[in-house]
Design a protein around this motif. Structure first.
Motif, PDB file in Angstrom:
ATOM      1  N   THR A  83     -20.455 -47.466   0.233  1.00  0.00           N
ATOM      2  CA  THR A  83     -21.814 -47.556   0.753  1.00  0.00           C
ATOM      3  C   THR A  83     -21.823 -48.172   2.151  1.00  0.00           C
ATOM      4  O   THR A  83     -22.674 -47.856   2.971  1.00  0.00           O
ATOM      5  N   LEU A  84     -20.850 -49.030   2.438  1.00  0.00           N
ATOM      6  CA  LEU A  84     -20.753 -49.660   3.758  1.00  0.00           C
ATOM      7  C   LEU A  84     -19.963 -48.809   4.748  1.00  0.00           C
ATOM      8  O   LEU A  84     -19.677 -49.249   5.857  1.00  0.00           O
ATOM      9  N   GLY A  85     -19.596 -47.601   4.334  1.00  0.00           N
ATOM     10  CA  GLY A  85     -18.945 -46.683   5.260  1.00  0.00           C
ATOM     11  C   GLY A  85     -17.433 -46.597   5.154  1.00  0.00           C
ATOM     12  O   GLY A  85     -16.790 -45.930   5.959  1.00  0.00           O
ATOM     13  N   PHE A  86     -16.853 -47.247   4.158  1.00  0.00           N
ATOM     14  CA  PHE A  86     -15.403 -47.178   3.981  1.00  0.00           C
ATOM     15  C   PHE A  86     -15.035 -45.937   3.183  1.00  0.00           C
ATOM     16  O   PHE A  86     -15.753 -45.549   2.263  1.00  0.00           O
ATOM     17  N   GLU A  87     -13.906 -45.334   3.543  1.00  0.00           N
ATOM     18  CA  GLU A  87     -13.383 -44.178   2.820  1.00  0.00           C
ATOM     19  C   GLU A  87     -11.946 -44.456   2.404  1.00  0.00           C
ATOM     20  O   GLU A  87     -11.216 -45.160   3.099  1.00  0.00           O
ATOM     21  N   GLU A  88     -11.550 -43.871   1.287  1.00  0.00           N
ATOM     22  CA  GLU A  88     -10.181 -44.046   0.806  1.00  0.00           C
ATOM     23  C   GLU A  88      -9.206 -43.412   1.799  1.00  0.00           C
ATOM     24  O   GLU A  88      -9.365 -42.269   2.201  1.00  0.00           O
ATOM     25  N   THR A  89      -8.181 -44.195   2.180  1.00  0.00           N
ATOM     26  CA  THR A  89      -7.164 -43.693   3.107  1.00  0.00           C
ATOM     27  C   THR A  89      -5.800 -43.559   2.451  1.00  0.00           C
ATOM     28  O   THR A  89      -4.953 -42.808   2.924  1.00  0.00           O
ATOM     29  N   ASN A  90      -5.593 -44.288   1.364  1.00  0.00           N
ATOM     30  CA  ASN A  90      -4.304 -44.238   0.666  1.00  0.00           C
ATOM     31  C   ASN A  90      -4.473 -44.862  -0.707  1.00  0.00           C
ATOM     32  O   ASN A  90      -5.369 -45.684  -0.923  1.00  0.00           O
ATOM     33  N   VAL A 117      -0.204 -52.013 -11.137  1.00  0.00           N
ATOM     34  CA  VAL A 117      -1.329 -52.461 -10.313  1.00  0.00           C
ATOM     35  C   VAL A 117      -1.741 -51.323  -9.386  1.00  0.00           C
ATOM     36  O   VAL A 117      -0.924 -50.793  -8.645  1.00  0.00           O
ATOM     37  N   GLU A 118      -3.030 -50.958  -9.477  1.00  0.00           N
ATOM     38  CA  GLU A 118      -3.546 -49.903  -8.620  1.00  0.00           C
ATOM     39  C   GLU A 118      -3.906 -50.501  -7.264  1.00  0.00           C
ATOM     40  O   GLU A 118      -4.571 -51.531  -7.179  1.00  0.00           O
ATOM     41  N   ASN A 119      -3.450 -49.852  -6.209  1.00  0.00           N
ATOM     42  CA  ASN A 119      -3.715 -50.290  -4.840  1.00  0.00           C
ATOM     43  C   ASN A 119      -4.452 -49.171  -4.123  1.00  0.00           C
ATOM     44  O   ASN A 119      -3.923 -48.068  -3.991  1.00  0.00           O
ATOM     45  N   VAL A 120      -5.665 -49.445  -3.678  1.00  0.00           N
ATOM     46  CA  VAL A 120      -6.463 -48.451  -2.980  1.00  0.00           C
ATOM     47  C   VAL A 120      -6.812 -49.018  -1.613  1.00  0.00           C
ATOM     48  O   VAL A 120      -7.334 -50.131  -1.502  1.00  0.00           O
ATOM     49  N   TYR A 121      -6.495 -48.249  -0.582  1.00  0.00           N
ATOM     50  CA  TYR A 121      -6.807 -48.648   0.791  1.00  0.00           C
ATOM     51  C   TYR A 121      -8.068 -47.929   1.237  1.00  0.00           C
ATOM     52  O   TYR A 121      -8.192 -46.710   1.071  1.00  0.00           O
ATOM     53  N   LEU A 122      -8.994 -48.696   1.788  1.00  0.00           N
ATOM     54  CA  LEU A 122     -10.241 -48.157   2.302  1.00  0.00           C
ATOM     55  C   LEU A 122     -10.298 -48.461   3.787  1.00  0.00           C
ATOM     56  O   LEU A 122      -9.945 -49.561   4.214  1.00  0.00           O
ATOM     57  N   GLY A 123     -10.759 -47.508   4.565  1.00  0.00           N
ATOM     58  CA  GLY A 123     -10.838 -47.735   6.001  1.00  0.00           C
ATOM     59  C   GLY A 123     -12.108 -47.182   6.601  1.00  0.00           C
ATOM     60  O   GLY A 123     -12.804 -46.370   5.996  1.00  0.00           O
ATOM     61  N   ARG A 124     -12.390 -47.678   7.799  1.00  0.00           N
ATOM     62  CA  ARG A 124     -13.479 -47.162   8.620  1.00  0.00           C
ATOM     63  C   ARG A 124     -12.885 -46.862   9.981  1.00  0.00           C
ATOM     64  O   ARG A 124     -11.946 -47.533  10.409  1.00  0.00           O
ATOM     65  N   GLU A 125     -13.420 -45.885  10.647  1.00  0.00           N
ATOM     66  CA  GLU A 125     -12.890 -45.494  11.949  1.00  0.00           C
ATOM     67  C   GLU A 125     -12.790 -46.702  12.874  1.00  0.00           C
ATOM     68  O   GLU A 125     -13.753 -47.450  13.044  1.00  0.00           O
ATOM     69  N   GLY A 126     -11.602 -46.917  13.425  1.00  0.00           N
ATOM     70  CA  GLY A 126     -11.386 -48.000  14.367  1.00  0.00           C
ATOM     71  C   GLY A 126     -11.069 -49.338  13.735  1.00  0.00           C
ATOM     72  O   GLY A 126     -10.818 -50.311  14.438  1.00  0.00           O
ATOM     73  N   ASP A 127     -11.088 -49.429  12.414  1.00  0.00           N
ATOM     74  CA  ASP A 127     -10.817 -50.685  11.722  1.00  0.00           C
ATOM     75  C   ASP A 127      -9.453 -50.642  11.044  1.00  0.00           C
ATOM     76  O   ASP A 127      -8.918 -49.571  10.782  1.00  0.00           O
ATOM     77  N   GLY A 128      -8.937 -51.818  10.707  1.00  0.00           N
ATOM     78  CA  GLY A 128      -7.808 -51.902   9.798  1.00  0.00           C
ATOM     79  C   GLY A 128      -8.317 -51.605   8.397  1.00  0.00           C
ATOM     80  O   GLY A 128      -9.519 -51.457   8.173  1.00  0.00           O
ATOM     81  N   ASP A 129      -7.424 -51.492   7.455  1.00  0.00           N
ATOM     82  CA  ASP A 129      -7.817 -51.158   6.089  1.00  0.00           C
ATOM     83  C   ASP A 129      -8.165 -52.394   5.272  1.00  0.00           C
ATOM     84  O   ASP A 129      -7.705 -53.501   5.546  1.00  0.00           O
ATOM     85  N   LEU A 130      -8.962 -52.162   4.255  1.00  0.00           N
ATOM     86  CA  LEU A 130      -9.235 -53.135   3.221  1.00  0.00           C
ATOM     87  C   LEU A 130      -8.513 -52.628   1.977  1.00  0.00           C
ATOM     88  O   LEU A 130      -8.738 -51.495   1.551  1.00  0.00           O
ATOM     89  N   GLN A 131      -7.601 -53.423   1.443  1.00  0.00           N
ATOM     90  CA  GLN A 131      -6.827 -53.023   0.266  1.00  0.00           C
ATOM     91  C   GLN A 131      -7.458 -53.643  -0.969  1.00  0.00           C
ATOM     92  O   GLN A 131      -7.626 -54.859  -1.052  1.00  0.00           O
ATOM     93  N   LEU A 132      -7.817 -52.798  -1.930  1.00  0.00           N
ATOM     94  CA  LEU A 132      -8.328 -53.254  -3.217  1.00  0.00           C
ATOM     95  C   LEU A 132      -7.183 -53.206  -4.213  1.00  0.00           C
ATOM     96  O   LEU A 132      -6.536 -52.177  -4.362  1.00  0.00           O
ATOM     97  N   ARG A 133      -6.924 -54.323  -4.873  1.00  0.00           N
ATOM     98  CA  ARG A 133      -5.844 -54.394  -5.860  1.00  0.00           C
ATOM     99  C   ARG A 133      -6.466 -54.592  -7.237  1.00  0.00           C
ATOM    100  O   ARG A 133      -7.168 -55.578  -7.463  1.00  0.00           O
TER     101      ARG A 133
END
Length: 123
Positions: free
Chosen positions: A22-29, A36-52
């Motif tokens: 909802t804040l504009g992040f999309e799954e990148t990896n 443990v599931e690791n999902v990376y979310l990113g926004r254009e121009g940002d580093g990723d946020l990793q959800l573990r």
């Protein structure tokens, strides 16, 4: 040196992905390592946020968040991002305001996992 990503533990992966989406992040990896599931979310121009997400975790995910003070995101429109986060299930911590000492306009919310997020732009 650039910051590559920030990793946070979550108790509900689907809820976390929906909130950050909802804040504009999309799954990148995505990958699973030792269950443990690791999902990376990113926004254009940002580093990723990793959800573990560890489905076998038996202890609460940082119940008092003593290990993380907040995660900050630069945004173009602090007020709009604040409202979007609230509408997506965040709890308000600090309404959009000027923070003179930091030379920034900022707002803080608590995400559905209890992490404090800062949205700011420089003055």
């Amino acid at each position: 040196m650039d910051l590559a990503h920030t990793a946070i533990c979550v108790s509900d992966l689907d809820r976390a992905m929906e909130f950050y989406g909802t804040l504009g992040f999309e799954e990148t990896n995505r990958f699973t390592l030792d269950g443990v599931e690791n999902v990376y979310l990113g926004r254009e121009g940002d580093g990723d946020l990793q959800l573990r997400y560890d489905p076998d975790r038996t202890t609460p995910v940082a119940p008092n968040r003593a290990d993380v003070d907040h995660i900050a995101f630069t945004v173009d429109d602090v007020e709009k991002t604040f409202e979007t986060a609230i509408d997506a299930g965040a709890a308000p911590v600090l309404e959009p305001t000027e923070v003179d000492a930091a030379d920034a306009f900022a707002a803080f919310v608590e995400d559905p996992e209890g992490y404090t997020l800062e949205f700011y732009r420089w003055l």
